[in-house]
Design a protein around this motif. Structure first.
Motif, mmCIF file in Angstrom:
data_model
loop_
_atom_site.group_PDB
_atom_site.id
_atom_site.type_symbol
_atom_site.label_atom_id
_atom_site.label_comp_id
_atom_site.label_asym_id
_atom_site.label_seq_id
_atom_site.Cartn_x
_atom_site.Cartn_y
_atom_site.Cartn_z
ATOM 1 N N ALA A 1 -46.506 -21.363 20.761
ATOM 2 C CA ALA A 1 -47.826 -21.298 21.609
ATOM 3 C C ALA A 1 -49.077 -20.250 20.844
ATOM 4 C CB ALA A 1 -47.545 -20.953 22.904
ATOM 5 N N ALA A 2 -48.208 -19.563 20.200
ATOM 6 C CA ALA A 2 -49.311 -18.373 19.662
ATOM 7 C C ALA A 2 -50.142 -19.070 18.525
ATOM 8 C CB ALA A 2 -48.284 -17.309 18.823
ATOM 9 N N ILE A 3 -49.559 -20.001 17.744
ATOM 10 C CA ILE A 3 -50.213 -20.570 16.725
ATOM 11 C C ILE A 3 -50.722 -22.040 17.013
ATOM 12 C CG2 ILE A 3 -49.320 -19.380 14.649
ATOM 13 C CD1 ILE A 3 -47.547 -22.041 14.233
ATOM 14 N N GLY A 4 -50.490 -22.575 18.543
ATOM 15 C CA GLY A 4 -50.724 -23.800 18.772
ATOM 16 C C GLY A 4 -52.208 -24.306 18.825
ATOM 17 N N PRO A 5 -53.115 -23.020 19.321
ATOM 18 C CA PRO A 5 -54.669 -23.393 19.284
ATOM 19 C C PRO A 5 -55.168 -23.681 17.926
ATOM 20 C CG PRO A 5 -54.100 -21.635 20.842
ATOM 21 C CD PRO A 5 -52.825 -21.920 20.015
ATOM 22 N N HIS A 6 -54.332 -22.983 16.810
ATOM 23 C CA HIS A 6 -55.003 -22.761 15.636
ATOM 24 C C HIS A 6 -54.342 -23.670 14.530
ATOM 25 C CE1 HIS A 6 -56.689 -19.169 17.585
ATOM 26 N NE2 HIS A 6 -55.457 -18.877 17.815
ATOM 27 N N TRP A 7 -53.174 -24.104 14.523
ATOM 28 C CA TRP A 7 -52.429 -24.577 13.473
ATOM 29 C C TRP A 7 -53.347 -26.000 12.660
ATOM 30 C CZ3 TRP A 7 -50.522 -29.456 12.942
ATOM 31 C CH2 TRP A 7 -50.488 -30.317 14.013
ATOM 32 N N ASP A 8 -53.625 -26.918 13.776
ATOM 33 C CA ASP A 8 -54.263 -27.993 13.353
ATOM 34 C C ASP A 8 -55.619 -27.781 12.693
ATOM 35 O OD1 ASP A 8 -55.175 -27.158 15.940
ATOM 36 O OD2 ASP A 8 -55.341 -29.315 16.737
ATOM 37 N N MET B 1 -46.512 -10.891 15.477
ATOM 38 C CA MET B 1 -46.433 -9.327 16.159
ATOM 39 C C MET B 1 -47.492 -9.098 16.923
ATOM 40 S SD MET B 1 -46.041 -6.762 12.871
ATOM 41 C CE MET B 1 -46.715 -5.527 13.738
ATOM 42 N N GLY B 2 -48.652 -9.806 16.692
ATOM 43 C CA GLY B 2 -49.892 -9.441 17.333
ATOM 44 C C GLY B 2 -50.242 -10.389 18.773
ATOM 45 N N ARG B 3 -49.244 -11.555 18.502
ATOM 46 C CA ARG B 3 -49.520 -12.506 19.680
ATOM 47 C C ARG B 3 -48.259 -12.652 20.720
ATOM 48 N NH1 ARG B 3 -52.825 -15.153 21.650
ATOM 49 N NH2 ARG B 3 -52.394 -17.434 21.052
ATOM 50 N N THR B 4 -47.255 -11.997 20.563
ATOM 51 C CA THR B 4 -46.251 -12.016 21.540
ATOM 52 C C THR B 4 -45.532 -10.777 22.008
ATOM 53 O OG1 THR B 4 -44.440 -12.225 19.572
ATOM 54 C CG2 THR B 4 -45.425 -14.427 20.449
ATOM 55 N N PRO B 5 -44.980 -10.507 23.067
ATOM 56 C CA PRO B 5 -44.280 -9.349 23.331
ATOM 57 C C PRO B 5 -43.028 -9.056 22.934
ATOM 58 C CG PRO B 5 -43.940 -10.923 25.326
ATOM 59 C CD PRO B 5 -44.809 -11.835 24.027
ATOM 60 N N ASP B 6 -42.576 -7.893 22.997
ATOM 61 C CA ASP B 6 -41.042 -7.584 22.468
ATOM 62 C C ASP B 6 -40.167 -8.473 23.419
ATOM 63 O OD1 ASP B 6 -41.323 -5.830 20.723
ATOM 64 O OD2 ASP B 6 -41.710 -4.043 21.898
ATOM 65 N N TYR C 1 -60.833 -15.463 18.339
ATOM 66 C CA TYR C 1 -61.766 -14.629 19.417
ATOM 67 C C TYR C 1 -61.285 -15.233 20.730
ATOM 68 C CZ TYR C 1 -64.968 -11.931 22.163
ATOM 69 O OH TYR C 1 -65.321 -10.947 23.164
ATOM 70 N N VAL C 2 -61.444 -16.300 20.917
ATOM 71 C CA VAL C 2 -61.195 -16.770 22.382
ATOM 72 C C VAL C 2 -59.851 -16.955 22.779
ATOM 73 C CG1 VAL C 2 -61.119 -19.062 23.615
ATOM 74 C CG2 VAL C 2 -63.439 -18.408 22.192
ATOM 75 N N MET C 3 -58.986 -17.010 21.854
ATOM 76 C CA MET C 3 -57.357 -17.181 22.071
ATOM 77 C C MET C 3 -56.906 -15.675 21.874
ATOM 78 S SD MET C 3 -57.557 -20.200 23.207
ATOM 79 C CE MET C 3 -55.779 -20.150 23.559
#
Length: 377
Positions: free
Chosen positions: A51-58, A189-194, A359-361
């Motif tokens: 989900a962290a890269i879902g909005p960006h990978w494509d 690191m920046g897009r998910t919690p511990d 920025y949006v995501m």
């Protein structure tokens, strides 16, 4: 200065920018896929990573398409020679890229753990394999590719599939994979919690150290092998073919440009600085700075290869005098001019849209929200 010469050098720079964009943006997504089974310990954690890269990978795949399109249009002879000679490798690359979106789309369509595990491994392989091939391709360019031309400029490939994965190219592939894992780890690191973020931090740190060692080893190796040197040719900015030049092999020849212009040593130093400072930033939990330093690392690595090889693009180990260079493999002045016009319009749009999307995501993905939707990633 002649317009054709300016356009040739411009498209050499633009090709480098496209390769850096591919390594940074596509490599980041591929790195997340490579880390999926190691950083994500549960199904929910893996879904959060996707989900962290879902909005960006494509959207990031545009760099892959742009790179191939630029070679096709600006360097048709390189496109034809490489795609015909390296056919099996290109097929591996394409098939891995084809199954990748299937993994994103179908992974969570069924709740079966076996189903999801298959797609997890598919995403891992389709993340690691393209980056290894990308790096190995760069390594083979430095070692020389076994091809030559017939009188009518039909290329003849005289190597084998196994030859392409020689020790040097394998190390170059591992360098590319290390930088990819680093970028993916920093992204997570920046897009998910511990605890996901903590595991990604450890992976990114190890990947940065591995990249430093591999870059240094490859640098020493390159200094010891034969490089290529043009002895005679029609001249820069002059329409020509690979049959009109004489090239010889020179011990340590890939360092010639650095010896002639010592200021160019700043390029490999930039690569080392990006990797080392990136490692320091990861240890300090400065994920945004670490991401940008990863981009600097890619600039340093791609730039180091480009500066060392200039003006060679695809040297021939079978017949060095028929090597493909910036001067003899590029398209016509009119083609380059039209392409430059379109690039001037669309490349800034791509940069703007990519920045806007990130920025949006922005912010962290909440695993609980992902878990609430059983079919999300």
């Amino acid at each position: 200065m002649d317009l054709y010469l300016i356009l040739q050098v411009l498209w050499w720079f633009l090709l480098g920018i496209l390769f850096v964009g591919l390594g940074t943006m596509v490599g980041m997504d591929m790195g997340v896929g490579t880390l999926l089974r190691f950083v994500g310990k549960t199904d929910t954690e893996r879904r959060a990573m996707l989900a962290a890269i879902g909005p960006h990978w494509d959207g990031n795949q545009v760099w892959f398409i742009l790179g191939g399109g630029a070679i096709f249009a600006a360097y048709p002879l390189i496109y034809a020679t490489s795609f015909s000679g390296l056919y099996v490798v290109i097929l591996l690359l394409l098939w891995s890229m084809i199954v990748r979106p299937l993994g994103f789309e179908y992974r969570s369509k069924m709740p079966s753990p076996a189903w999801r595990n298959v797609w997890d491994w598919t995403l891992l392989l389709s993340g690691a394999l393209p980056m290894i091939i990308f790096g190995a391709a760069m390594g083979n360019m430095l070692m020389g590719v076994p091809f030559h031309f017939q009188w009518d400029l039909r290329s003849v490939y005289t190597g084998s599939f196994i030859f392409l994965f020689n020790p040097f190219s394998v190390l170059a592939g591992l360098l590319s994979l290390s930088l990819s894992i680093y970028m993916g780890g920093v992204m997570i690191m920046g897009r998910t919690p511990d605890p996901i973020s903590g595991r990604a931090k450890a992976a990114a740190g190890y990947a940065a150290l591995a990249a430093i060692v591999l870059f240094a080893v490859l640098g020493v190796w390159v200094s010891l092998v034969n490089g290529y040197k043009i002895v005679s040719f029609p001249g820069a900015g002059v329409p020509q073919t690979p049959l009109q030049q004489t090239v010889e092999l020179v011990p340590g020849g890939w360092l010639s440009n650095y010896k002639s212009y010592p200021i160019l040593w700043i390029v490999p130093l930039l690569g080392f600085a990006g990797m080392f400072l990136g490692w320091m930033s990861v240890r300090s939990n400065k994920h945004t700075l670490a991401w940008w330093l990863g981009a600097v690392s890619w600039i340093g690595v791609i730039g180091t290869i480009g500066v060392a090889m200039f003006p060679f693009l695809m040297p021939s180990s079978s017949n060095p005098s028929q090597s493909l260079t910036l001067w003899n493999s590029i398209s016509s002045e009119n083609t380059l001019l039209w392409m430059a016009g379109w690039a001037l319009v669309f490349v800034p749009i791509i940069f703007w849209y990519t920045g806007w999307a990130f920025y949006v995501m922005r912010g962290k993905v909440d695993p609980k929200e992902v878990e609430a939707d059983p079919h999300a990633y």
